[in-house]
Design a protein around this motif. Structure first.
Motif, PDB file in Angstrom:
ATOM      1  N   ASP A 188     111.176  21.738 -26.844  1.00 19.49           N
ATOM      2  CA  ASP A 188     111.439  21.756 -25.407  1.00 19.49           C
ATOM      3  C   ASP A 188     111.162  23.153 -24.877  1.00 19.49           C
ATOM      4  OD1 ASP A 188     113.633  23.224 -26.266  1.00 19.49           O
ATOM      5  OD2 ASP A 188     115.111  21.694 -25.753  1.00 19.49           O
ATOM      6  N   ALA A 189     111.246  23.327 -23.571  1.00 19.03           N
ATOM      7  CA  ALA A 189     110.890  24.609 -22.973  1.00 19.03           C
ATOM      8  C   ALA A 189     111.732  25.769 -23.501  1.00 19.03           C
ATOM      9  CB  ALA A 189     110.976  24.507 -21.449  1.00 19.03           C
ATOM     10  N   PRO A 190     113.069  25.624 -23.628  1.00 18.79           N
ATOM     11  CA  PRO A 190     113.856  26.729 -24.173  1.00 18.79           C
ATOM     12  C   PRO A 190     113.437  27.126 -25.585  1.00 18.79           C
ATOM     13  CG  PRO A 190     115.297  25.193 -23.029  1.00 18.79           C
ATOM     14  CD  PRO A 190     113.948  24.537 -23.117  1.00 18.79           C
ATOM     15  N   ALA A 191     113.140  26.140 -26.442  1.00 16.28           N
ATOM     16  CA  ALA A 191     112.716  26.456 -27.806  1.00 16.28           C
ATOM     17  C   ALA A 191     111.369  27.176 -27.807  1.00 16.28           C
ATOM     18  CB  ALA A 191     112.638  25.175 -28.637  1.00 16.28           C
ATOM     19  N   ILE A 192     110.442  26.713 -26.964  1.00 14.36           N
ATOM     20  CA  ILE A 192     109.131  27.371 -26.878  1.00 14.36           C
ATOM     21  C   ILE A 192     109.301  28.808 -26.402  1.00 14.36           C
ATOM     22  CG2 ILE A 192     106.903  27.363 -25.692  1.00 14.36           C
ATOM     23  CD1 ILE A 192     107.194  24.277 -25.515  1.00 14.36           C
ATOM     24  N   ALA A 193     110.150  29.001 -25.387  1.00 13.21           N
ATOM     25  CA  ALA A 193     110.385  30.342 -24.865  1.00 13.21           C
ATOM     26  C   ALA A 193     110.952  31.255 -25.946  1.00 13.21           C
ATOM     27  CB  ALA A 193     111.341  30.270 -23.672  1.00 13.21           C
ATOM     28  N   LYS A 194     111.913  30.769 -26.705  1.00 10.71           N
ATOM     29  CA  LYS A 194     112.539  31.596 -27.736  1.00 10.71           C
ATOM     30  C   LYS A 194     111.594  31.895 -28.891  1.00 10.71           C
ATOM     31  CE  LYS A 194     117.215  30.023 -26.634  1.00 10.71           C
ATOM     32  NZ  LYS A 194     118.358  29.166 -27.052  1.00 10.71           N
ATOM     33  N   ILE A 195     110.728  30.956 -29.215  1.00 14.83           N
ATOM     34  CA  ILE A 195     109.737  31.199 -30.272  1.00 14.83           C
ATOM     35  C   ILE A 195     108.790  32.325 -29.857  1.00 14.83           C
ATOM     36  CG2 ILE A 195     107.674  30.235 -31.375  1.00 14.83           C
ATOM     37  CD1 ILE A 195     109.183  27.544 -31.493  1.00 14.83           C
ATOM     38  N   PHE A 196     108.269  32.231 -28.638  1.00 13.92           N
ATOM     39  CA  PHE A 196     107.290  33.223 -28.184  1.00 13.92           C
ATOM     40  C   PHE A 196     107.948  34.524 -27.704  1.00 13.92           C
ATOM     41  CE2 PHE A 196     104.647  29.496 -28.346  1.00 13.92           C
ATOM     42  CZ  PHE A 196     103.414  30.000 -28.739  1.00 13.92           C
ATOM     43  N   ASN A 197     109.279  34.505 -27.602  1.00 13.97           N
ATOM     44  CA  ASN A 197     110.019  35.719 -27.257  1.00 13.97           C
ATOM     45  C   ASN A 197     110.631  36.350 -28.507  1.00 13.97           C
ATOM     46  OD1 ASN A 197     110.864  37.615 -25.379  1.00 13.97           O
ATOM     47  ND2 ASN A 197     112.801  36.572 -24.962  1.00 13.97           N
ATOM     48  N   ASN A 198     110.228  35.831 -29.670  1.00 12.97           N
ATOM     49  CA  ASN A 198     110.660  36.379 -30.959  1.00 12.97           C
ATOM     50  C   ASN A 198     112.170  36.238 -31.188  1.00 12.97           C
ATOM     51  OD1 ASN A 198     109.680  37.503 -33.369  1.00 12.97           O
ATOM     52  ND2 ASN A 198     110.414  39.544 -32.805  1.00 12.97           N
ATOM     53  N   GLN A 199     112.771  35.190 -30.622  1.00 15.38           N
ATOM     54  CA  GLN A 199     114.200  34.934 -30.816  1.00 15.38           C
ATOM     55  C   GLN A 199     114.443  33.833 -31.837  1.00 15.38           C
ATOM     56  OE1 GLN A 199     114.931  34.351 -26.555  1.00 15.38           O
ATOM     57  NE2 GLN A 199     116.367  36.068 -26.605  1.00 15.38           N
ATOM     58  N   ILE A 200     113.569  32.839 -31.874  1.00 13.51           N
ATOM     59  CA  ILE A 200     113.580  31.851 -32.953  1.00 13.51           C
ATOM     60  C   ILE A 200     112.491  32.284 -33.936  1.00 13.51           C
ATOM     61  CG2 ILE A 200     113.031  29.469 -33.581  1.00 13.51           C
ATOM     62  CD1 ILE A 200     114.306  28.530 -31.032  1.00 13.51           C
ATOM     63  N   LYS A 201     112.905  32.583 -35.168  1.00 12.56           N
ATOM     64  CA  LYS A 201     111.976  33.205 -36.119  1.00 12.56           C
ATOM     65  C   LYS A 201     111.667  32.339 -37.334  1.00 12.56           C
ATOM     66  CE  LYS A 201     113.529  37.819 -34.750  1.00 12.56           C
ATOM     67  NZ  LYS A 201     113.983  39.170 -35.210  1.00 12.56           N
ATOM     68  N   LYS A 202     112.440  31.278 -37.549  1.00 14.43           N
ATOM     69  CA  LYS A 202     112.228  30.416 -38.711  1.00 14.43           C
ATOM     70  C   LYS A 202     111.975  28.983 -38.253  1.00 14.43           C
ATOM     71  CE  LYS A 202     112.995  33.119 -42.389  1.00 14.43           C
ATOM     72  NZ  LYS A 202     114.118  32.796 -43.284  1.00 14.43           N
ATOM     73  N   TRP A 203     111.144  28.266 -39.013  1.00  9.31           N
ATOM     74  CA  TRP A 203     110.803  26.897 -38.644  1.00  9.31           C
ATOM     75  C   TRP A 203     111.983  25.940 -38.784  1.00  9.31           C
ATOM     76  CZ3 TRP A 203     107.232  25.457 -35.600  1.00  9.31           C
ATOM     77  CH2 TRP A 203     106.029  26.170 -35.514  1.00  9.31           C
ATOM     78  N   ASN A 204     112.970  26.314 -39.632  1.00 15.45           N
ATOM     79  CA  ASN A 204     114.140  25.435 -39.766  1.00 15.45           C
ATOM     80  C   ASN A 204     115.318  25.922 -38.937  1.00 15.45           C
ATOM     81  OD1 ASN A 204     114.786  27.685 -41.267  1.00 15.45           O
ATOM     82  ND2 ASN A 204     115.590  26.546 -43.035  1.00 15.45           N
ATOM     83  N   ASP A 205     115.015  26.658 -37.854  1.00 18.96           N
ATOM     84  CA  ASP A 205     116.053  27.069 -36.922  1.00 18.96           C
ATOM     85  C   ASP A 205     116.762  25.816 -36.384  1.00 18.96           C
ATOM     86  OD1 ASP A 205     116.758  29.620 -34.968  1.00 18.96           O
ATOM     87  OD2 ASP A 205     116.902  27.703 -33.921  1.00 18.96           O
ATOM     88  N   PRO A 206     118.095  25.894 -36.219  1.00 16.91           N
ATOM     89  CA  PRO A 206     118.852  24.714 -35.747  1.00 16.91           C
ATOM     90  C   PRO A 206     118.306  24.095 -34.462  1.00 16.91           C
ATOM     91  CG  PRO A 206     120.351  26.413 -36.517  1.00 16.91           C
ATOM     92  CD  PRO A 206     118.975  27.016 -36.570  1.00 16.91           C
ATOM     93  N   ALA A 207     117.784  24.914 -33.556  1.00 16.48           N
ATOM     94  CA  ALA A 207     117.253  24.375 -32.295  1.00 16.48           C
ATOM     95  C   ALA A 207     116.046  23.475 -32.546  1.00 16.48           C
ATOM     96  CB  ALA A 207     116.873  25.511 -31.359  1.00 16.48           C
ATOM     97  N   ILE A 208     115.191  23.851 -33.512  1.00 14.62           N
ATOM     98  CA  ILE A 208     114.014  23.035 -33.835  1.00 14.62           C
ATOM     99  C   ILE A 208     114.420  21.810 -34.639  1.00 14.62           C
ATOM    100  CG2 ILE A 208     111.745  23.019 -34.939  1.00 14.62           C
ATOM    101  CD1 ILE A 208     111.532  26.001 -34.471  1.00 14.62           C
ATOM    102  N   VAL A 209     115.371  21.994 -35.563  1.00 16.51           N
ATOM    103  CA  VAL A 209     115.860  20.875 -36.375  1.00 16.51           C
ATOM    104  C   VAL A 209     116.453  19.783 -35.481  1.00 16.51           C
ATOM    105  CG1 VAL A 209     117.576  20.166 -38.082  1.00 16.51           C
ATOM    106  CG2 VAL A 209     116.263  22.266 -38.425  1.00 16.51           C
ATOM    107  N   LYS A 210     117.216  20.188 -34.472  1.00 20.56           N
ATOM    108  CA  LYS A 210     117.858  19.233 -33.570  1.00 20.56           C
ATOM    109  C   LYS A 210     116.830  18.390 -32.825  1.00 20.56           C
ATOM    110  CE  LYS A 210     121.235  18.951 -29.802  1.00 20.56           C
ATOM    111  NZ  LYS A 210     122.124  19.743 -28.892  1.00 20.56           N
TER     112      LYS A 210
END
Length: 376
Positions: A156-178
């Protein structure tokens, strides 16, 4: 003798068909992302292009987002108007606008409409007018990724934003898993890839995140990449190449680049009943709701990046061809009107959806054609 002649004719016809098929396969298999033109499209274009008055060379430059569409148009147009050579330099929207305001090209391609200061600058070249925006190519900005074993990634948009803002750094981050229950997401680093130069694609990507993920993306939507981290690459082709080559990577580029290189793309959870895939059809649903915000002959559009309409892919861009409304260079004017007239024609727009782009909605495109015909 008659039998021999008939056999020769039959062999000739088969040979011609083989050559035609080989050319088509070469175009479709090209690794320069041209996407192929299709012999049939060239033949159809030859019946409808208005070549009168067009001759010599026409130089243009700008957006790499429309490169694949431009390649198709140039090939078809030059097949119809043999006395004209079109040279489109694919670089970036920023470079295209600079070339236009310096008077070195007949028109420029840009994924963002001219800013007020750029309009003022254009008046130096457009002696009796100013630069205007003519929407010519639409389509989705795809999020391509390289994650073996994960075929239907949803973000979703928040997850995409955090990925490209270097806040989500791992593919198994809870936000992506959910967002991806049941998917086998690895405990590995995410490598985000962005455009290194000034880019209208970057600006439209930022507009989407700024509207759809306002709490997580605080940057102004500019052509220059604003966020920390990640890796830069030149042009959409460079970003796509990095994603294709590097496992664990993710990047943004036009759908045609993903299609031509078989790069899987993210489905976006917009809040609609089902996640929406990056397709020409789904992008068209979003672009069809666009409003004209330009005045006079300027047809700059306002897009709804936060749409939750069923089946509407929200991360879209529209590429504009930038020309003078009046005061065009008389040496290139006939070529500009002829070539852009073809691009905006039914034939020119029809081939877009076959190659990962979305045609401009008919109501808007009819105005584009009218303005092109009246350029002076």
């Amino acid at each position: 003798m008659k039998l021999q002649r008939k056999n020769r004719l039959r062999a000739s016809a088969v040979g011609a068909l083989a050559v035609s098929g080989a050319l088509l396969l070469t175009a479709c298999g090209s690794d320069n992302n041209s996407g192929g033109t299709g012999t049939g499209n060239s033949a159809a274009a030859a019946k409808n292009v208005k070549c009168e008055g067009a001759k010599g060379k026409l130089l243009a430059a700008g957006s790499s987002a429309q490169k694949n569409a431009m390649d198709l148009w140039v090939k078809n147009y030059m097949a119809a108007c043999s006395g004209v050579e079109i040279n489109y330099k694919s670089s970036s929207s920023g470079e295209g606008i600079t070339s236009f305001t310096q008077g070195t090209v007949g028109f420029a391609g840009s994924d963002s409409a001219l800013k007020p200061n750029e309009v003022e600058e254009s008046k130096k070249v457009c002696k009796t007018g100013q630069g205007i925006n003519l929407p010519m190519v639409g389509g989705p900005i795809a999020i391509g990724y390289n994650l073996p074993g994960v075929d239907n990634l949803v973000l979703d948009a928040p997850a995409i934003a955090k990925i490209f803002n270097n806040q989500i750094k791992k593919w198994n981050d809870p936000a992506i898993v959910k967002l991806n229950p049941g998917a086998k997401l690895p405990d590995s680093a995410i490598q985000s890839v962005h455009r290194s130069g000034d880019s209208g694609t970057t600006q439209n990507f930022g507009k989407y995140l700024g509207k759809a993920a306002a709490a997580d993306w605080k940057y102004e939507a500019e052509k220059k990449w604003p966020a920390p981290g990640g890796q830069g690459a030149t042009g959409s082709s460079g970003v796509a190449a990095q994603v294709k080559q590097v496992e664990g990577s993710i990047g943004y580029f036009e759908l045609s680049y993903a299609t031509s290189q078989s790069i899987p793309t993210v489905k976006i959870n917009t809040g609609a009943a089902a996640p929406v895939a990056a397709t020409s059809e789904n992008a068209s649903k979003a672009i069809a709701a666009a409003k004209i915000k330009g005045t006079g002959k300027d047809l700059a559009l306002s897009l709804d990046y936060a749409t939750k309409a069923e089946g509407a892919y929200p991360m879209v861009l529209v590429t504009y061809e930038i020309v003078c409304d009046s005061g065009n260079n008389p040496d290139s004017l006939a070529n500009v009107k002829s070539f852009l007239g073809y691009a905006a024609s039914d034939d020119g727009q029809k081939i877009l959806s076959q190659h990962g782009y979305a045609p401009i909605p008919t109501e808007i495109n009819s105005k584009v054609r009218e303005i092109i015909a009246g350029l002076k």
